[in-house]
Structures are given as structure tokens and as C-alpha cells.
Design a protein around this motif. Structure first.
Motif, PDB file in Angstrom:
ATOM      1  N   PRO A  65       0.816  -1.228   0.000  1.00  0.00           N
ATOM      2  CA  PRO A  65       0.000   0.000   0.000  1.00  0.00           C
ATOM      3  C   PRO A  65       0.844   1.271   0.000  1.00  0.00           C
ATOM      4  CG  PRO A  65      -0.848  -1.578   1.603  1.00  0.00           C
ATOM      5  CD  PRO A  65       0.476  -2.098   1.147  1.00  0.00           C
ATOM      6  N   PHE A  66       2.010   1.228   0.631  1.00  0.00           N
ATOM      7  CA  PHE A  66       2.865   2.411   0.680  1.00  0.00           C
ATOM      8  C   PHE A  66       3.479   2.711  -0.683  1.00  0.00           C
ATOM      9  CE2 PHE A  66       2.927   0.399   4.908  1.00  0.00           C
ATOM     10  CZ  PHE A  66       2.336   1.421   5.641  1.00  0.00           C
ATOM     11  N   VAL A  67       3.688   1.669  -1.474  1.00  0.00           N
ATOM     12  CA  VAL A  67       4.194   1.859  -2.830  1.00  0.00           C
ATOM     13  C   VAL A  67       3.179   2.642  -3.663  1.00  0.00           C
ATOM     14  CG1 VAL A  67       4.843   0.660  -4.959  1.00  0.00           C
ATOM     15  CG2 VAL A  67       5.676  -0.180  -2.761  1.00  0.00           C
ATOM     16  N   SER A  68       1.895   2.401  -3.425  1.00  0.00           N
ATOM     17  CA  SER A  68       0.846   3.149  -4.135  1.00  0.00           C
ATOM     18  C   SER A  68       0.879   4.627  -3.760  1.00  0.00           C
ATOM     19  CB  SER A  68      -0.533   2.553  -3.813  1.00  0.00           C
ATOM     20  OG  SER A  68      -0.639   1.228  -4.284  1.00  0.00           O
ATOM     21  N   ASP A  69       1.225   4.929  -2.504  1.00  0.00           N
ATOM     22  CA  ASP A  69       1.346   6.330  -2.087  1.00  0.00           C
ATOM     23  C   ASP A  69       2.486   7.018  -2.832  1.00  0.00           C
ATOM     24  OD1 ASP A  69      -0.721   5.968  -0.278  1.00  0.00           O
ATOM     25  OD2 ASP A  69       0.629   5.448   1.369  1.00  0.00           O
ATOM     26  N   VAL A  70       3.590   6.306  -3.002  1.00  0.00           N
ATOM     27  CA  VAL A  70       4.717   6.859  -3.757  1.00  0.00           C
ATOM     28  C   VAL A  70       4.287   7.128  -5.202  1.00  0.00           C
ATOM     29  CG1 VAL A  70       7.063   6.437  -4.585  1.00  0.00           C
ATOM     30  CG2 VAL A  70       6.410   5.708  -2.281  1.00  0.00           C
ATOM     31  N   ASP A  71       3.520   6.213  -5.761  1.00  0.00           N
ATOM     32  CA  ASP A  71       3.039   6.379  -7.133  1.00  0.00           C
ATOM     33  C   ASP A  71       2.181   7.635  -7.272  1.00  0.00           C
ATOM     34  OD1 ASP A  71       2.497   5.020  -9.901  1.00  0.00           O
ATOM     35  OD2 ASP A  71       0.516   5.587  -9.137  1.00  0.00           O
ATOM     36  N   GLU A  72       1.378   7.935  -6.251  1.00  0.00           N
ATOM     37  CA  GLU A  72       0.539   9.134  -6.322  1.00  0.00           C
ATOM     38  C   GLU A  72       1.397  10.395  -6.396  1.00  0.00           C
ATOM     39  OE1 GLU A  72      -3.208  11.378  -4.094  1.00  0.00           O
ATOM     40  OE2 GLU A  72      -2.237   9.662  -3.131  1.00  0.00           O
ATOM     41  N   HIS A  93       7.376   8.092   5.279  1.00  0.00           N
ATOM     42  CA  HIS A  93       6.014   7.946   4.774  1.00  0.00           C
ATOM     43  C   HIS A  93       5.142   9.107   5.225  1.00  0.00           C
ATOM     44  CE1 HIS A  93       1.833   6.169   4.865  1.00  0.00           C
ATOM     45  NE2 HIS A  93       2.178   6.026   3.600  1.00  0.00           N
ATOM     46  N   LYS A  94       5.302   9.536   6.465  1.00  0.00           N
ATOM     47  CA  LYS A  94       4.515  10.663   6.976  1.00  0.00           C
ATOM     48  C   LYS A  94       4.857  11.937   6.211  1.00  0.00           C
ATOM     49  CE  LYS A  94       3.229  13.037  11.237  1.00  0.00           C
ATOM     50  NZ  LYS A  94       3.424  13.110  12.718  1.00  0.00           N
ATOM     51  N   ILE A  95       6.141  12.154   5.941  1.00  0.00           N
ATOM     52  CA  ILE A  95       6.559  13.330   5.167  1.00  0.00           C
ATOM     53  C   ILE A  95       5.974  13.272   3.761  1.00  0.00           C
ATOM     54  CG2 ILE A  95       8.563  14.464   4.123  1.00  0.00           C
ATOM     55  CD1 ILE A  95      10.167  13.565   6.604  1.00  0.00           C
ATOM     56  N   LEU A  96       5.986  12.097   3.159  1.00  0.00           N
ATOM     57  CA  LEU A  96       5.423  11.926   1.816  1.00  0.00           C
ATOM     58  C   LEU A  96       3.943  12.267   1.794  1.00  0.00           C
ATOM     59  CD1 LEU A  96       5.704  10.785  -1.147  1.00  0.00           C
ATOM     60  CD2 LEU A  96       4.969   8.585  -0.173  1.00  0.00           C
ATOM     61  N   LEU A  97       3.171  11.737   2.762  1.00  0.00           N
ATOM     62  CA  LEU A  97       1.736  12.007   2.797  1.00  0.00           C
ATOM     63  C   LEU A  97       1.444  13.491   2.993  1.00  0.00           C
ATOM     64  CD1 LEU A  97       0.234   9.037   4.872  1.00  0.00           C
ATOM     65  CD2 LEU A  97       0.319   9.316   2.399  1.00  0.00           C
ATOM     66  N   ASN A  98       2.230  14.137   3.846  1.00  0.00           N
ATOM     67  CA  ASN A  98       2.028  15.571   4.061  1.00  0.00           C
ATOM     68  C   ASN A  98       2.281  16.359   2.785  1.00  0.00           C
ATOM     69  OD1 ASN A  98       1.361  15.215   6.755  1.00  0.00           O
ATOM     70  ND2 ASN A  98       3.442  15.556   7.494  1.00  0.00           N
ATOM     71  N   GLU A  99       3.298  15.958   2.031  1.00  0.00           N
ATOM     72  CA  GLU A  99       3.607  16.646   0.787  1.00  0.00           C
ATOM     73  C   GLU A  99       2.531  16.385  -0.265  1.00  0.00           C
ATOM     74  OE1 GLU A  99       5.633  19.153  -1.832  1.00  0.00           O
ATOM     75  OE2 GLU A  99       5.594  18.930   0.357  1.00  0.00           O
ATOM     76  N   ILE A 100       2.009  15.158  -0.310  1.00  0.00           N
ATOM     77  CA  ILE A 100       0.906  14.853  -1.229  1.00  0.00           C
ATOM     78  C   ILE A 100      -0.303  15.721  -0.903  1.00  0.00           C
ATOM     79  CG2 ILE A 100      -0.793  13.096  -1.852  1.00  0.00           C
ATOM     80  CD1 ILE A 100       1.438  11.013  -1.649  1.00  0.00           C
ATOM     81  N   GLU A 101      -0.618  15.833   0.374  1.00  0.00           N
ATOM     82  CA  GLU A 101      -1.764  16.639   0.789  1.00  0.00           C
ATOM     83  C   GLU A 101      -1.537  18.114   0.437  1.00  0.00           C
ATOM     84  OE1 GLU A 101      -5.406  17.603   1.932  1.00  0.00           O
ATOM     85  OE2 GLU A 101      -4.627  15.561   1.778  1.00  0.00           O
ATOM     86  N   ARG A 132      11.551  17.511  -0.219  1.00  0.00           N
ATOM     87  CA  ARG A 132      12.164  17.287  -1.523  1.00  0.00           C
ATOM     88  C   ARG A 132      13.050  16.049  -1.495  1.00  0.00           C
ATOM     89  NH1 ARG A 132      14.199  20.070  -6.144  1.00  0.00           N
ATOM     90  NH2 ARG A 132      13.124  21.991  -5.535  1.00  0.00           N
ATOM     91  N   LYS A 133      13.904  15.971  -0.499  1.00  0.00           N
ATOM     92  CA  LYS A 133      14.846  14.857  -0.393  1.00  0.00           C
ATOM     93  C   LYS A 133      14.117  13.524  -0.258  1.00  0.00           C
ATOM     94  CE  LYS A 133      18.723  13.135   2.372  1.00  0.00           C
ATOM     95  NZ  LYS A 133      19.586  13.395   3.560  1.00  0.00           N
ATOM     96  N   VAL A 134      13.086  13.492   0.597  1.00  0.00           N
ATOM     97  CA  VAL A 134      12.331  12.255   0.817  1.00  0.00           C
ATOM     98  C   VAL A 134      11.611  11.825  -0.454  1.00  0.00           C
ATOM     99  CG1 VAL A 134      10.330  11.270   2.013  1.00  0.00           C
ATOM    100  CG2 VAL A 134      12.069  12.529   3.309  1.00  0.00           C
ATOM    101  N   CYS A 135      10.932  12.771  -1.105  1.00  0.00           N
ATOM    102  CA  CYS A 135      10.175  12.441  -2.314  1.00  0.00           C
ATOM    103  C   CYS A 135      11.095  11.934  -3.420  1.00  0.00           C
ATOM    104  CB  CYS A 135       9.400  13.652  -2.798  1.00  0.00           C
ATOM    105  SG  CYS A 135       8.010  14.112  -1.719  1.00  0.00           S
ATOM    106  N   GLU A 136      12.252  12.539  -3.562  1.00  0.00           N
ATOM    107  CA  GLU A 136      13.181  12.104  -4.594  1.00  0.00           C
ATOM    108  C   GLU A 136      13.754  10.728  -4.288  1.00  0.00           C
ATOM    109  OE1 GLU A 136      14.765  16.437  -6.285  1.00  0.00           O
ATOM    110  OE2 GLU A 136      16.080  15.226  -4.982  1.00  0.00           O
ATOM    111  N   SER A 137      14.050  10.456  -3.004  1.00  0.00           N
ATOM    112  CA  SER A 137      14.626   9.158  -2.652  1.00  0.00           C
ATOM    113  C   SER A 137      13.616   8.033  -2.812  1.00  0.00           C
ATOM    114  CB  SER A 137      15.146   9.185  -1.203  1.00  0.00           C
ATOM    115  OG  SER A 137      14.069   9.277  -0.277  1.00  0.00           O
ATOM    116  N   LEU A 138      12.324   8.325  -2.593  1.00  0.00           N
ATOM    117  CA  LEU A 138      11.286   7.285  -2.705  1.00  0.00           C
ATOM    118  C   LEU A 138      10.864   7.034  -4.148  1.00  0.00           C
ATOM    119  CD1 LEU A 138       8.943   8.155   0.312  1.00  0.00           C
ATOM    120  CD2 LEU A 138      10.684   6.368   0.189  1.00  0.00           C
ATOM    121  N   THR A 139      10.832   8.088  -4.949  1.00  0.00           N
ATOM    122  CA  THR A 139      10.297   7.948  -6.313  1.00  0.00           C
ATOM    123  C   THR A 139      11.364   7.655  -7.358  1.00  0.00           C
ATOM    124  OG1 THR A 139      10.510  10.326  -6.763  1.00  0.00           O
ATOM    125  CG2 THR A 139       8.435   9.570  -5.759  1.00  0.00           C
TER     126      THR A 139
END
Length: 498
Positions: free
Chosen positions: A355-362, A444-452, A468-475
Motif C-alpha cells: 500500500p505504501f508503494v501506491s502512495d509513492v506512485d501518487e 512515509h509521513k513526510i510523503l503524505l504531508n507533501e501529497i496533501e 524534496r529529499k524524501v520524495c526524490e529518494s522514494l520515487t
């Protein structure tokens, strides 16, 4: 309460209803993985290569089926939901198709082969019909890290509980009837058992209230082409590729181990009588360790929990492969304890990560595409098991295995090497892949906050350095190409971050 993703509370009864569905997923794959090859070779009379080929042929059908179901479940719109409607439609096909796998049909060799190809295709159709939408539910019902971990823990408890039933009862049922008829009785009993839960899954779960984007209808071939291009984009998600390596490392190792377990115990150890009891002990140990694995995953994260579990499981495989016909029952069960306790986390954590991979995809696409990933993973799951069983069939032929006969010394030595080295090597691959795994509770929490923030209209240039750093490292993308930017620029295939 409104049915909004991440807002409606997921209560224990909902988690139990959700987990109930993997009685079918865990139980059917376990029984097929441990007994189907033996049934086809020793009862039906097919060669190991033919038996493995039957399972492999089913994957040609799956290559179209599972992604298509995933796509449909992302875009369908009915009064009973776009995903949960499949649970009601699949109840009867699940029961019938699993039962058909175990009919000891009579006739020519060609007829037997054709029948089991058809039966296996039918089973895969029923399996995909329910399991592809089912695999999206955790991401649909909540975005909370801890809640998803608890849901996965309960799901794995049901899955491993079904595996325990599959270890304890089928062989006993088979041995209670003559001429292979016990396999059919077993198939009918478990087919019904696997069908019942889907009504309760339907009643106890929900989907997010995402408004479907209206699209103009296209010709079928154009839709099909777009569908597979859509699935291809999943592999540009860095977190998905890392997750896939972790998943295959644990699950293919499990498939090889399960496919060889009976042959090793019956022919190498000369202890066919302990097969069901030993396998049952492994499975019940897995179930008992699920709460501990869930707790550790919440406290320490998925990566560390996965690695600890894989190391323990690998130790168990090596120890068990060194057992002989003279080994005491105490030592056998000690090795089985290592197998069960380690395997518990090795099979739970990959499903907890999906499920967390789907969050990265978003963050990459701006879309919720749980169906894409669920369809893809259902296809990969069945394909990996089919490939494992097919290769085991080839390997058994290569070492000189002869059904229902005393094996040569060379065959037994080859069997031992297969049983130990192949799963251990796959486990090592899974562990090494976690070097690139970056989905932690904090990230994951940082990613969700940025998505929101981006959903609410936040501008890309206002992103914080940490986000920025988290989103780039995950995606695996530069931040400027996220949130649909890569698609707008036509550069989705050009990765800029390692």
C-alpha cells in the motif's frame, strides 16, 4: 460516518473482515505449492516437466487477466463498488475451480494434460477475480502507517492460519481415501472453505469515495494498449522496483521450498509419515509469530523486520537441509521452529509494504492506482510460483527423480542441494535489495504531508528541503518531475535520481 479514505475509522471487526479474505490467498497457494506437483506426477501420471508446464502455461492467460482486472477495478462504477463487486461475483467460481484441480481424471495422456491446463486456467481466473481487487483494500480503507500494519498483520494471521490448515488436513484427507479420490474430497472441502469468506469481506470493508475521472471511450485494442502502457509505468517507481526484489526474494524462495518439501522429506529423509505434522508445526509457528512481527514492524519499520526474519528463515532452511533419516524428532522440530518463526515476517512484510508503494506512485502521477499495483502483483505472484514449480520440475528431472521409486544416491544428493542452495540464494537477494529500501514511518509521513499539500494547490517551488529529499529518494525522480510533471514534460521514462 462518511466513507473517506483515511477518515473513516478502521475498527477491529473491519480488520478481521479484511483479513478473512486471505484464507483463500494463503491457503490455496500453499496447498497448490506443496501438493499439486505431487498429485500430477504421482497420481495423474504426468512427468515433472509436464506438471510444471501446466502451471507455467497458466501465466500466459494471467498476463492479460490480472492487469485487466486491476484496470477494471480502478475504473468500474457500480452500486456495489468498483472493487468489492468482484467478491460477490467470485464466490461460486472460487469453490468450483479449486475443486476441479484435484479430480484424478481418467483417459489418454493428452486428455489428462489438456484437462489440467483448462482447470488451472479456470482457477487462475477465479483467483484473479477476487484477489486483485482485494489487494487494493488496505490502501483504500486508510492511509495510516500503523493501521495498515495492523491490517496486514491480521491478514497474514488468516493467511498463515489457512496454510496451517493446508499443512495439517489435506494429506490426512488424501490418505483416508483410495486411488487418489482423497485429493478430490480435499479439493471440494477446501474449495467451499475458500469461497465462504468473500461475502464477509464484502460486508466488512469499504472503498474510498474517489470520484472517477470520466474518459471518452476508445476502441478495444487502443484501450488494451493503454492498459499495458499504464502498467509499464509502475516499473518507473523506484520504491516499487525495490519492493519487487524484496517480494520475489522471499516468495520465490517459499515456492521452491514448498515444492521440494515433500520430495525431500519422503525420499531424502525417508520420513514421509512426518510430512504433515512437520509442515503443520511450521505453519502454526508462523501464525503465533505474526503478532510479534506486526509489533516489531510498527516499532522498528518494515526494513529491519524483513531482514531479521529472512536471516532466521534462511538459517532454518540450511539446518533442515542437513537433516537425515537418522535425525531425532527433536532436532527436526527445532529446525521447523526456525523455518516458521523466520518465514512469518518474510511473507508478511512484502504485503505490508505494497500500500505504501501506491502512495509513492501518487506523488509521481497525482493518481490513486492501487488497482494497477494489485493487478501487477497478482500476476507476478502467480507467475513467480508457476516459474518456480516449472523449474523445480526441470530440476527434478535433471537430478534423475523417478516417481514412486527408490531414488539413486546421485538423485538424493542433487535433491538436497536444490532444497538448500536455491532458497538460500533467493533469501540473500531479498536481503541485499533492502539496501535501497527507503519507506520508513518517518519518510512515509513526510510523503503524505507533501501529497496533501500538492492536492491543496501548493506550489512545487515551495517544497521544503526535507520533503524534496524524501520524495526524490522514494520515487527516483527529481522533484520538478513529480506530481504529474514528468508526464506533462513527456519525460516519464527519464530517471534523474538514483
Amino acid at each position: 460516518m462518511r466513507n473517506i479514505q483515511g477518515v473513516r475509522p478502521v475498527r477491529l471487526k473491519n480488520m478481521l473482515a479484511y483479513g478473512f479474505g486471505d484464507l483463500f490467498g494463503g491457503g490455496s497457494f500453499f496447498i497448490i505449492g506443496t501438493l499439486f506437483m505431487v498429485f500430477l506426477t504421482d497420481i495423474v501420471g504426468l512427468s515433472p516437466v509436464e506438471a510444471g508446464g501446466i502451471v507455467a502455461l497458466g501465466k500466459i492467460w494471467d498476463a492479460l487477466l490480472d492487469p485487466t482486472i486491476g484496470h477494471l477495478s480502478d475504473n468500474l462504477n457500480t452500486k456495489r463498488g468498483r472493487r468489492r463487486i468482484f467478491f460477490l461475483l467470485g464466490i461460486i467460481p472460487v469453490a468450483v475451480s479449486f475443486s476441479m484441480l484435484w479430480i484424478p481424471v481418467e483417459g489418454t495422456h493428452a486428455f489428462k494434460y489438456a484437462y489440467f491446463v483448462f482447470a488451472y486456467l479456470l482457477f487462475n481466473t477465479a483467483f484473479g477475480m477476487v484477489m486483485v481487487p482485494y489487494n487494493t483494500l488496505a490502501a483504500e480503507m486508510t492511509s495510516d502507517y500503523n493501521t495498515r500494519s495492523k491490517m496486514t498483520g491480521i491478514r497474514m494471521a488468516f493467511s498463515q492460519g489457512a496454510s496451517f490448515l493446508g499443512a495439517f488436513f489435506p494429506r490426512r484427507i488424501v490418505d483416508a481415501f483410495p486411488d487418489g479420490q482423497g485429493y478430490l474430497v480435499m479439493g471440494i472441502i477446501f474449495g467451499i472453505l475458500f469461497a465462504i469468506p468473500w461475502f464477509f469481506v464484502y460486508k466488512g470493508t469499504w472503498e474510498s469515495d474517489r470520484v472517477l475521472e470520466k474518459k471518452a471511450k476508445k476502441p478495444f485494442l487502443q484501450e488494451l494498449k493503454g492498459l499495458f502502457l499504464d502498467f509499464g509505468t509502475a516499473f518507473r517507481n523506484k520504491s516499487f522496483n525495490v519492493y519487487l526484489a524484496m517480494y520475489l526474494g522471499s516468495y520465490v524462495a517459499m515456492d521452491v521450498f514448498n515444492a521440494l518439501f515433500f520430495y525431500f522429506v519422503a525420499y531424502y529423509m525417508f520420513k514421509e509419515g512426518i510430512f504433515a505434522d512437520t509442515l503443520s508445526f511450521v505453519q502454526i509457528t508462523q501464525v503465533l509469530f505474526i503478532p510479534l512481527v506486526t509489533y516489531v514492524a510498527i516499532k522498528l519499520g518494515n526494513k529491519l523486520t524483513y531482514n531479521i526474519s529472512m536471516v532466521i528463515w534462511g538459517m532454518g532452511i540450511v539446518i533442515f537441509s542437513l537433516l537425515t533419516k537418522d535425525t531425532s524428532i527433536t532436532m527436526i522440530y527445532l529446525a521447523a521452529f526456525f523455518l516458521g518463526s523466520g518465514h512469518s515476517g518474510a511473507v508478511m512484510i512484502p504485503w505490508n509494504v505494497l500500500p505504501f508503494v501506491s502512495d509513492v506512485d501518487e506523488m509521481i502521477t497525482t493518481k490513486r492506482r492501487e488497482g494497477v499495483y494489485a493487478g501487477l502483483m497478482s500476476f507476478i505472484r502467480k507467475s513467480s510460483q508457476a516459474l518456480a514449480i516449472f523449474l523445480v520440475g526441470l530440476a527434478l528431472k535433471g537430478v534423475g527423480y523417478v516417481p514412486n521409486a527408490e531414488q539413486s544416491l546421485e538423485t538424493l544428493q542433487g535433491l538436497q542441494k536444490l532444497f538448500m542452495i536455491v532458497p538460500a540464494a533467493l533469501i540473500l537477494i531479498g536481503i541485499l535489495s533492502t539496501i535501497w529500501f527507503k519507506i520508513s514511518p518517518k519518510n512515509h509521513k513526510i510523503l503524505l504531508n507533501e501529497i496533501e499539500r500538492r492536492r491543496s494547490g501548493g506550489k512545487a517551488e515551495l517544497v521544503t528541503p526535507e520533503a524534496r529529499k524524501v520524495c526524490e529518494s522514494l520515487t527516483g525522480f527529481k522533484y520538478e518531475k513529480l506530481w504529474g510533471g514528468s508526464e506533462r514534460q513527456g519525460t516519464l521514462s527519464k530517471k534523474s535520481v538514483g
